[in-house]
Structure formats: C-alpha cells, structure tokens
Enzyme design. Structure first.
Site, PDB file in Angstrom:
ATOM      1  N   GLY A 108       0.808  -1.205   0.175  1.00 29.57           N
ATOM      2  CA  GLY A 108      -0.094   0.169  -0.097  1.00 29.57           C
ATOM      3  C   GLY A 108       0.836   1.215  -0.050  1.00 29.57           C
ATOM      4  O   GLY A 108       0.805   2.088  -0.660  1.00 29.57           O
ATOM      5  N   HIS A 109       1.888   1.323   0.943  1.00 33.51           N
ATOM      6  CA  HIS A 109       2.650   2.386   0.917  1.00 33.51           C
ATOM      7  C   HIS A 109       3.490   2.451  -0.150  1.00 33.51           C
ATOM      8  O   HIS A 109       3.696   3.641  -0.921  1.00 33.51           O
ATOM      9  CB  HIS A 109       3.694   2.111   2.165  1.00 33.51           C
ATOM     10  CG  HIS A 109       3.276   2.158   3.372  1.00 33.51           C
ATOM     11  ND1 HIS A 109       3.363   0.986   4.113  1.00 33.51           N
ATOM     12  CD2 HIS A 109       2.494   3.097   4.114  1.00 33.51           C
ATOM     13  CE1 HIS A 109       2.677   1.261   5.225  1.00 33.51           C
ATOM     14  NE2 HIS A 109       1.932   2.352   5.492  1.00 33.51           N
TER      15      HIS A 109
ATOM     16  N   SER B 281      -2.454  -3.331   5.347  1.00 38.81           N
ATOM     17  CA  SER B 281      -2.295  -2.583   6.534  1.00 38.81           C
ATOM     18  C   SER B 281      -1.251  -2.945   7.359  1.00 38.81           C
ATOM     19  O   SER B 281      -0.982  -4.340   7.516  1.00 38.81           O
ATOM     20  CB  SER B 281      -3.628  -2.415   7.247  1.00 38.81           C
ATOM     21  OG  SER B 281      -3.388  -1.948   8.620  1.00 38.81           O
TER      22      SER B 281
ATOM     23  N   ARG C 217      -1.367  -3.050  10.421  1.00 39.71           N
ATOM     24  CA  ARG C 217      -1.994  -3.687  11.662  1.00 39.71           C
ATOM     25  C   ARG C 217      -2.356  -4.971  11.257  1.00 39.71           C
ATOM     26  O   ARG C 217      -2.660  -5.773  11.995  1.00 39.71           O
ATOM     27  CB  ARG C 217      -3.158  -3.012  12.133  1.00 39.71           C
ATOM     28  CG  ARG C 217      -2.640  -1.689  12.671  1.00 39.71           C
ATOM     29  CD  ARG C 217      -3.682  -0.914  13.338  1.00 39.71           C
ATOM     30  NE  ARG C 217      -3.262   0.111  14.575  1.00 39.71           N
ATOM     31  CZ  ARG C 217      -3.408   1.467  14.137  1.00 39.71           C
ATOM     32  NH1 ARG C 217      -3.670   1.981  12.760  1.00 39.71           N
ATOM     33  NH2 ARG C 217      -2.709   2.373  14.858  1.00 39.71           N
TER      34      ARG C 217
HETATM   35  P1  AMP Z   1       0.336   4.611   7.655  1.00 40.53           P
HETATM   36  O1  AMP Z   1       1.573   4.040   7.626  1.00 40.53           O
HETATM   37  O2  AMP Z   1      -0.749   3.434   7.848  1.00 40.53           O
HETATM   38  O3  AMP Z   1       0.136   5.924   8.331  1.00 40.53           O
HETATM   39  O4  AMP Z   1      -0.139   4.946   5.959  1.00 40.53           O
HETATM   40  C1  AMP Z   1       0.844   5.685   5.379  1.00 40.53           C
HETATM   41  C2  AMP Z   1      -0.096   6.102   4.171  1.00 40.53           C
HETATM   42  O5  AMP Z   1      -0.209   4.993   3.302  1.00 40.53           O
HETATM   43  C3  AMP Z   1      -1.599   6.768   4.317  1.00 40.53           C
HETATM   44  O6  AMP Z   1      -1.657   7.840   3.547  1.00 40.53           O
HETATM   45  C4  AMP Z   1      -2.223   5.578   4.065  1.00 40.53           C
HETATM   46  O7  AMP Z   1      -3.657   5.998   3.736  1.00 40.53           O
HETATM   47  C5  AMP Z   1      -1.426   4.708   2.962  1.00 40.53           C
HETATM   48  N1  AMP Z   1      -1.737   3.346   3.052  1.00 40.53           N
HETATM   49  C6  AMP Z   1      -1.874   2.462   3.968  1.00 40.53           C
HETATM   50  N2  AMP Z   1      -2.337   1.196   3.525  1.00 40.53           N
HETATM   51  C7  AMP Z   1      -2.658   1.549   2.043  1.00 40.53           C
HETATM   52  C8  AMP Z   1      -3.260   0.745   1.152  1.00 40.53           C
HETATM   53  N3  AMP Z   1      -3.511  -0.331   1.354  1.00 40.53           N
HETATM   54  N4  AMP Z   1      -3.334   1.025   0.243  1.00 40.53           N
HETATM   55  C9  AMP Z   1      -3.188   2.332  -0.084  1.00 40.53           C
HETATM   56  N5  AMP Z   1      -2.575   3.246   0.727  1.00 40.53           N
HETATM   57  C10 AMP Z   1      -2.496   2.803   1.947  1.00 40.53           C
END
Ligand code: AMP
Length: 512
Positions: free
Chosen positions: A36-37, A185, A187
C-alpha cells in the site's frame, strides 16, 4: 537514498531540492511498509522528480490505551523495501525530535474529523493534522501522497491544506488489497491465522453495499443493514461502525449517489481494521471513482501546477478507456507521450499557445515525432514547413502535436467510432494547455473529428473540408470549445502535410 533523522538536515535537503526547481513529493508513513505504501511511492516517482518518504510513528495520533507501544517498527526493513525506488530521502525523526520538551501547539480539525474515526479515536485527527502540518513545513513538498485506505484522514488533510492555505497538492491513491480483498495494513501483522482468515469480511461487507447500489438500491439504511448482516456469522469480528457518507462533508446520507463512500471499522482479535469503498457505477476504475468522490469543491486555486500530474491523470483516463484496452495493437503510444515526452518536452504547459491536431506516421511508431524528434520524414517536413519552424527544438517552443487518432486507428481510414473515442482524449489533452489560443487542424480525419466531437457540431452542419479549403488551401474560423469552458480559439484548417495533391501554403505568417 539519504536517511535523514534531524529536522535541520531535512529542511536543508528540501531547500536545495526546491532551489534546483525539482518537483518534490512527500509520502508520509508510519513505517512497517507494505505494498500500500509502495504504491504511493511509485505514484510519486512517476509524477515528481524527487520523493521523500517520511517514516514516523506519531505518538500524537494514538489515544491512550491504543497500540502505540506495540505498533510494528522496522526501519532497516523499510529502507530495504524503499531501495529499488530510488527515492531522494527517507525522513525518520525520533519522537523527541518532532515533539521536544515544551511542545504544546496542535491543529484542531473541524467537522470532517468528528464522526467515524474521529468519534472512535478521540484526538486522533488532531494528532494527524498536527504532524502533517509539521511535515509539510519541514519537507516543503509540492505534492503529498495519501492512501484512499484512510479516506477520512485524506479528507482531513485536504481541509488542512485548503483552510490553512498550504501550497501543497494532495494526491490520493487507490487502496491496495490482498488477493482475498483485505486492504493492506501494517496492523494486519497483529492477526493470528484464524483471524487473518476472517479479516476479508470487511471488504465483503463493503462489496455487498456496492453490489446493491449498483443494482439501483439508493436507500442508505437498507445498504447499511445488509453490510451489518455480513458480520452476523463471524464471532471473531466485532463491527464497530458501518456508514455511508457524502465524500466531502463526511455526513451520513439517506440516499446514496455515485461518489458516496461506504466505510467500515471492525475489531478482529487484537487488530482494529478500517476500510472503505467509493460507490459508483459498475466497471469504473478505482482512480475514476476517486475522482468522482473528490471533484466536489475546487482545490485548484491553491495548487501548484505540475505538468507530470496533469499528464498522469490523463494517462489514467486513457488507460481506463475500455475500447483502448480491448485493442490488441495500439499504433501510437499515448502513455509514453503523456508521461515521458510531454514532461520532457513541455516543462511549462502554460507556454504552449498552439496545438496542432493531426495524425503523425500511422502504423510506424518509430517515426512518431516525439519518439524520434531528429527524424526527418514527409510528415514532419511538411509540418515544419506549414508552421514555419526549422526543427523540433523550435517546434516545441510554441507548438504541441495533439494526436487526433491516437489509439484507435489501425488503418488509413479511421472509422467514426474511433474518432469519437479518441476525441475524449483529445479534449482532455487540449485542457492541459491553459493558454491555448490557436488550433491547427491537419487533414480530413482530424477535421471531422474536431468539428463533430470537439466543437459538438452535427454531421449535417459540417462543411466538407475540400469545399472549405478550395480557394486558398486553408481556412480560418473562430470557435468556442465546450471542453475548454467555451473559450474562444482560432482554428486553422489545412490539408494534411503529406497530402500531395493540394498542399496547404504555409500558415506561419498567420500564426506569428
Ligand atoms: P500509515 O503508515 O498506515 O500511516 O499509512 C501511510 C500512508 O499509506 C497513508 O496515506 C495511508 O492511507 C496509505 N496506505 C496505507 N495502507 C494502504 C493501502 N492498503 N493502500 C493504499 N494506501 C495505503
């Protein structure tokens, strides 16, 4: 890639990058990077010269009792994952660097942050908005990349940028999922095998709402009831909320329309998971759905123009054209043109005053003007003569060649439907150049396409090109173009430069 941990060094890095007039992207993350990232990083790389990925588990966005202490952290592995992407820097400050002793200022987001995640996690969005503002101030990006996965967060950021007049453009990228639909995710790592097996039901529940909406059900409470039913038989999952909201104000709706967002949060064992889907017509790509949900309210006034971004949006639209995708052979390469050549040859889209619409080298992509600008063939020789320029270097200072029949022409004669399909792209392409004053239309196919699908004239109202050009080999008409907001444009019609019988004389003087 530079690993930067101090704010001063990050500021220095950004100052230098911006002085070199590179477009700078920021991808904020909390680390434990996954696909995702990485999809955000890839998108940022495509659109910007330099990408900074921040890795910071932000204590301010965790409520007391949440998973701050056990949130996965693995900087070494994150850096390894970023390795192949050639990003400029990873910014990984410590909590003490970001919130030194005495720190006491926070940003309070408004109504968009009240419901759903805002209600479930008190103070969460206050922490998100505060750290985002700090990161924007430190990194000073032109563009910032966020995931649709955290849709409400992206909307909080959107309001932050707009309300506080930040000169940062927001790009939201579609959610990346596992093959079984579970949104990626950090998580998910908390899940034990049987919980992992249950976890795709968030997505199933969202899909149920989508399915019903697509068969014409517009009653939101009914959709929500069906979403909840999906959870009834799964004891491992506790639904926290299911909601359908309008995408900008984030208020629940009674009637579902395209662009509304279904959101869900559930506890599965030790993991609290969230997900969402934008509801829209069937067969529409995630990118288009995002556009649908985000087009309400204009951000344009505070945004920097980044040519690559406009080209990228257009590329997506072209790639999403089902007719293009269905063709086995695409003669001319819209994707390369838009992402590579347009950015390379037209760093300032505002400078282009004249678009030339015409087909270049059908069937011979290697001769395509943007592929091989040094190439001299009949088309380019004729084109340069017509416009009064000596070579490509001079051509691109004033002109852009917009292809009339970019992807559907497989023969010399171009069928009507292909002209109509490509006109969608043509209209979009013309919009990339805000200061366009003149359009030069080359040859019969481009003329018909321009008249019918760009100007919106009925076939009966279109004068045959031969009649129009009979006297002097060219004709001029002042027109208003609906796709450009009815802007007045002067159009010149000519014979195609490779049309040997009746060459148009040079129109260079008229364009001066
Ligand atoms: P986080 O590390 O969870 O704070 O996420 C960092 C960025 O990555 C945020 O803008 C999230 O929305 C994005 N992100 C996290 N998981 C996904 C995913 N499965 N698909 C797309 N973007 C994601």
């Amino acid at each position: 890639m530079r690993l930067i941990t101090s704010i001063a060094e990050m500021e220095n890095f950004s100052r230098q990058a911006r002085a070199a007039s590179e477009s700078l992207a920021l991808v904020p993350t909390m680390g434990a990077l996954h696909e995702g990232h990485l999809s955000l990083v890839r998108q940022a790389k495509r659109q910007c010269d330099l990408v900074v990925v921040s890795i910071f588990v932000n204590p301010a966005q965790f409520a007391p009792g949440e998973d701050l202490a056990r949130y996965p952290r693995n900087l070494e592995q994150d850096l390894e994952l970023l390795g192949p992407y050639n990003v400029g820097a990873a910014f990984a400050p410590s909590a003490a660097e970001m919130y030194p002793a005495g720190y006491e200022t926070f940003v309070e987001p408004g109504a968009v942050a009240v419901l759903l995640e805002g209600a479930a996690r008190p103070g969460h969005f206050r922490g998100v908005a505060s750290v985002a503002l700090k990161l924007f101030n430190i990194v000073k990006p032109n563009l910032a990349y966020f995931g649709q996965k955290d849709f409400q967060q992206a909307q909080v950021i959107r309001r932050l940028l707009e309300d506080l007049n930040l000169d940062v453009r927001l790009v939201i990228c579609p959610t990346v999922r596992e093959p079984d639909g579970l949104a990626r995710s950090s998580r998910n790592a908390y899940l034990r095998p049987e919980e992992r097996a249950a976890a795709p039901l968030l997505y199933r529940s969202l899909r149920r709402a989508e399915e019903l909406a697509q068969t014409g059900e517009t009653d939101a409470p009914k959709l929500l009831e069906e979403m909840r039913k999906v959870f009834a038989d799964e004891p491992r999952a506790q639904l926290e909320y299911a909601a359908i909201v309008d995408p900008t104000r984030f208020q629940p709706v009674e009637r579902v329309t395209s662009g509304c967002v279904a959101l869900i949060a559930a506890q599965i064992g030790p993991a609290r998971l969230i997900d969402n889907l934008i509801l829209g017509p069937p067969g529409v790509s995630p990118e288009t759905l995002l556009q649908l949900a985000l087009t309400a309210g204009s951000m344009a006034a505070t945004q920097v123009r980044v040519p690559g971004l406009e080209a990228e949006a257009l590329r997506l639209r072209i790639e999403n054209c089902r007719d293009c995708a269905a063709l086995t052979s695409i003669w001319l390469p819209p994707r390369q043109f838009l992402t590579r050549y347009l950015k390379r040859d037209y760093p300032d889209l505002n400078a282009v005053r004249v678009a030339v619409i015409g087909r270049d080298a059908p069937g011979a992509t290697e001769n395509f003007l943007y592929h091989a600008p040094e190439n001299v063939n009949r088309f380019v020789t004729g084109l340069y003569e017509l416009l009064g320029v000596k070579d490509f270097a001079e051509f691109k200072t004033r002109f852009v060649l917009a292809d009339a029949i970019r992807c559907h022409a497989t023969r010399l004669h171009v069928p009507e439907k292909a002209l109509a399909n490509c006109a969608k792209h043509l209209n979009a392409e013309l919009k990339l150049f805000p200061n366009l004053k003149t359009i030069v239309v080359l040859g019969e196919d481009a003329y018909r396409q321009f008249q019918e699908f760009v100007l919106g004239r009925t076939p009966a109202a279109i004068r045959p090109l031969g009649d129009l050009l009979k006297e002097q080999g060219w004709a001029r008409e002042d027109v208003s173009i609906p796709a450009l907001g009815e802007r007045r444009i002067q159009a010149f019609y000519c014979f195609h430069p490779t049309f040997v019988y009746t060459r148009s004389p040079s129109i260079a003087a008229m364009l001066a």
